[in-house]
Design a protein around this motif. Structure first.
Motif, PDB file in Angstrom:
ATOM      1  N   PRO A  70       7.526  -3.522   3.601  1.00 54.40           N
ATOM      2  CA  PRO A  70       6.366  -4.837   2.966  1.00 54.40           C
ATOM      3  C   PRO A  70       6.705  -5.618   2.177  1.00 54.40           C
ATOM      4  CG  PRO A  70       6.221  -1.970   1.861  1.00 54.40           C
ATOM      5  CD  PRO A  70       7.998  -2.279   1.908  1.00 54.40           C
ATOM      6  N   TYR A  71       7.670  -6.325   1.723  1.00 59.75           N
ATOM      7  CA  TYR A  71       7.467  -7.332   1.397  1.00 59.75           C
ATOM      8  C   TYR A  71       7.700  -8.508   3.052  1.00 59.75           C
ATOM      9  CZ  TYR A  71       9.793 -11.604  -0.336  1.00 59.75           C
ATOM     10  OH  TYR A  71      10.093 -13.733  -0.874  1.00 59.75           O
ATOM     11  N   TRP A 127       6.912  -7.497   5.995  1.00 56.53           N
ATOM     12  CA  TRP A 127       5.500  -8.167   6.239  1.00 56.53           C
ATOM     13  C   TRP A 127       4.399  -9.706   5.634  1.00 56.53           C
ATOM     14  CZ3 TRP A 127       3.196  -5.800  10.888  1.00 56.53           C
ATOM     15  CH2 TRP A 127       3.930  -4.833  11.825  1.00 56.53           C
ATOM     16  N   LEU A 128       4.810  -9.222   4.209  1.00 59.77           N
ATOM     17  CA  LEU A 128       4.041 -10.275   3.733  1.00 59.77           C
ATOM     18  C   LEU A 128       4.384 -11.505   3.502  1.00 59.77           C
ATOM     19  CD1 LEU A 128       1.754 -10.245   1.278  1.00 59.77           C
ATOM     20  CD2 LEU A 128       3.404  -9.768  -1.089  1.00 59.77           C
ATOM     21  N   THR A 167       3.098 -12.801   6.863  1.00 62.74           N
ATOM     22  CA  THR A 167       1.235 -13.225   7.037  1.00 62.74           C
ATOM     23  C   THR A 167       1.450 -14.455   6.649  1.00 62.74           C
ATOM     24  OG1 THR A 167       1.319 -11.033   6.442  1.00 62.74           O
ATOM     25  CG2 THR A 167      -0.543 -12.630   6.300  1.00 62.74           C
ATOM     26  N   PRO A 192      -8.163  -8.412   4.605  1.00 60.23           N
ATOM     27  CA  PRO A 192      -7.043  -7.682   4.101  1.00 60.23           C
ATOM     28  C   PRO A 192      -6.121  -8.368   3.798  1.00 60.23           C
ATOM     29  CG  PRO A 192      -8.154  -6.076   5.384  1.00 60.23           C
ATOM     30  CD  PRO A 192      -8.669  -7.359   5.775  1.00 60.23           C
ATOM     31  N   ALA A 193      -5.589  -9.026   5.322  1.00 63.44           N
ATOM     32  CA  ALA A 193      -3.793  -9.206   4.675  1.00 63.44           C
ATOM     33  C   ALA A 193      -4.174 -10.744   4.098  1.00 63.44           C
ATOM     34  CB  ALA A 193      -4.061 -10.287   6.157  1.00 63.44           C
ATOM     35  N   LEU A 247      -6.955 -11.498   1.622  1.00 62.91           N
ATOM     36  CA  LEU A 247      -6.727 -11.437   0.226  1.00 62.91           C
ATOM     37  C   LEU A 247      -5.394 -10.487  -0.324  1.00 62.91           C
ATOM     38  CD1 LEU A 247      -9.044 -10.527  -2.215  1.00 62.91           C
ATOM     39  CD2 LEU A 247      -8.726  -8.247  -1.551  1.00 62.91           C
ATOM     40  N   VAL A 248      -4.250  -9.924   0.104  1.00 69.69           N
ATOM     41  CA  VAL A 248      -2.873  -9.728  -0.302  1.00 69.69           C
ATOM     42  C   VAL A 248      -2.457 -10.804  -0.547  1.00 69.69           C
ATOM     43  CG1 VAL A 248      -0.859  -8.855   0.062  1.00 69.69           C
ATOM     44  CG2 VAL A 248      -3.376  -7.218  -0.116  1.00 69.69           C
ATOM     45  N   LEU A 249      -2.347 -12.427   0.821  1.00 68.89           N
ATOM     46  CA  LEU A 249      -2.160 -13.137  -0.045  1.00 68.89           C
ATOM     47  C   LEU A 249      -2.014 -13.679  -0.758  1.00 68.89           C
ATOM     48  CD1 LEU A 249       0.128 -13.749   1.874  1.00 68.89           C
ATOM     49  CD2 LEU A 249      -1.487 -15.524   3.038  1.00 68.89           C
ATOM     50  N   VAL A 307      -3.483 -13.260  -3.545  1.00 68.34           N
ATOM     51  CA  VAL A 307      -3.202 -12.195  -5.230  1.00 68.34           C
ATOM     52  C   VAL A 307      -1.642 -12.372  -4.598  1.00 68.34           C
ATOM     53  CG1 VAL A 307      -2.994  -9.888  -6.404  1.00 68.34           C
ATOM     54  CG2 VAL A 307      -5.396 -10.647  -4.771  1.00 68.34           C
ATOM     55  N   THR A 308      -0.867 -12.221  -4.169  1.00 67.67           N
ATOM     56  CA  THR A 308       0.760 -12.363  -3.966  1.00 67.67           C
ATOM     57  C   THR A 308       1.067 -13.674  -4.118  1.00 67.67           C
ATOM     58  OG1 THR A 308       1.003 -11.838  -1.907  1.00 67.67           O
ATOM     59  CG2 THR A 308       0.674 -10.037  -3.991  1.00 67.67           C
TER      60      THR A 308
END
Length: 442
Positions: free
Chosen positions: A206-207, A209-210, A213, A430-431, A433-435, A437-438
């Motif tokens: 998952p990391y 993919w993050l 992105t 969603p992509a 938003l996750v970005l 936050v992280t």
């Protein structure tokens, strides 16, 4: 074609040189590149097309674009904040880009006169450390870069930006291709293939993919107002979708070309590749020096970096210049001088953060050591850019009526429009938003 050159050239950035190669090689090589390509198409392209569409629809700055279109949707007056955030963030980035761009000009001059030849690794590191700790020299090079950008921008679109892009972008790609062909003669392409393009799917997580992105997001400049501003200049008969996809294609190819160049030079010169400014200003100059005709190759390399900086600087200042013209009725010359001087002054904050004004602090548990420069970088890259991009996706995907976008895009196939709008609605937010936050942990 000029539009594609302008947007792609502005999006290249230093991170394409100092970050993408190490990120790709360390996260599965060819497997990471496949993920990067997929996300460029599913996340990057839809948002880029949306931003271009907004710009051409209003033919104004990002601030005025959201002010005009925001009156037609719920929330009305508050949407202008999105455009303002993108413009302000771009201006702030210009202020610290100008400092680093000054380094590239200084190093280009040193390379031409042979000052970087014959140095050891410690010697190269000492030169860089000494230069960064000398604010007086940096002020000169920082000012020189700002003056060049303002001089071009002040001439306007037809006499300044347009001819600059037409000359700079082809020159940049000619330099990159020449350097890559030169490095290939060192016989390191086999090592490059194994290190960069050989897929290792065991490293996918998952990391991965993050981080892919994040790479797509910054590589295409999706948080700035650049695509929107340049979109305002795009001709009415030009296909926005084709232009957007062409920019994505050029961006991906540039990233792969830059990665090939970095590893070919590093391996050919017998120097271990790394990332960040150390790669640009220490590792690659040292590796070039170990290769035949290294003095002239490293000069060409720094010339390419200067061009990258100029394309970024012109693009980042343009939305702010146009906004001053719209808001205060300034002439183009006065607006360019005002924003250029302000950017230079703010850049002094970054400049002194590398020496006299450096201090350490923590943001969300992450240690920072470069004072106000780290504050400005965190504010833009980790907050304003992803937030502006996220709200832009929500604005176009969910707030504006689809009919206006359908007419502006004029896609031949209804299926193409549906794929675009639903990607923008369901995949991009969603992509991002996750970005958002992280991102501070990447």
């Amino acid at each position: 074609m000029t539009f594609v050159f302008a947007v792609a050239g502005a999006a290249i950035g230093f991170k394409t040189i100092w970050q993408f190669p190490s990120v790709a090689a360390g996260n599965g090589g060819g497997a990471f590149i496949l993920i990067y390509l997929l996300l460029s198409l599913l996340v990057g392209a839809p948002l880029l097309i949306a931003q271009i569409m907004l710009g051409r629809r209003t033919h104004t700055s990002p601030v005025a674009t959201f002010a005009e279109l925001g009156t037609r949707v719920r929330g009305r007056r508050y949407w202008v904040i999105v455009g303002a955030a993108a413009v302000v963030a771009g201006f702030v980035v210009f202020s610290y880009l100008s400092v680093i761009a000054g380094w590239t000009i200084a190093y280009f001059v040193r390379a031409v006169f042979g000052s970087l030849s014959g140095l050891t690794a410690d010697g190269m590191g000492g030169v860089f450390a000494s230069f960064v700790r000398d604010p007086e020299k940096q002020v000169f090079w920082h000012a020189l870069f700002a003056i060049i950008v303002v001089a071009i921008s002040a001439r306007g679109l037809r006499r300044g930006l347009d001819p600059a892009v037409r000359w700079l972008v082809p020159s940049l790609y000619a330099a990159l291709l020449m350097l890559t062909a030169y490095a290939a003669q060192a016989g390191a392409l086999e090592d490059v293939g194994r290190h960069l393009f050989s897929p290792d799917f065991t490293k996918i997580s998952p990391y991965t993919w993050l981080i892919a992105t994040a790479q797509v997001f910054f590589s295409l400049g999706l948080g700035t107002g650049v695509a929107m501003m340049y979109g305002a200049y795009l001709k009415a008969d030009a296909s926005i979708a084709r232009a957007g996809m062409a920019v994505v294609g050029v961006d991906v190819l540039t990233s792969l070309l830059a990665a090939t160049l970095v590893f070919a030079v590093s391996f050919g010169g017998g120097v271990a590749p790394t990332s960040g400014p150390n790669l640009m200003f220490q590792v690659l100059p040292l590796a070039f020096d170990h290769l035949p005709a290294g003095r002239w190759a490293v000069s060409l390399y720094f010339a390419a970096l200067v061009i990258i900086a100029l394309l970024m600087g012109l693009a980042l200042l343009e939305p702010a210049i146009v906004w001053l013209e719209e808001r205060f009725g300034m002439t183009r010359l006065r607006a360019a001088l005002t924003i250029g001087l302000a950017g230079w002054a703010l850049g002094l904050v970054t400049l002194f953060s590398f020496n006299y004004a450096a201090f350490s602090f923590k943001i969300l548990g992450i240690e920072k050591s470069l004072g106000l420069f780290d504050v400005l970088q965190s504010l833009t890259a980790e907050l304003l850019f992803p937030l502006a991009a996220l709200l832009t996706a929500l604005f176009v995907g969910w707030m504006l009526k689809p009919d206006g976008a359908r007419d502006e895009l004029a896609m031949r196939s209804p299926c193409s429009f549906d794929a675009w709008i639903w990607s923008l609605r369901l995949l991009v937010p969603p992509a991002l938003l996750v970005l958002l936050v992280t991102l501070y942990r990447l």
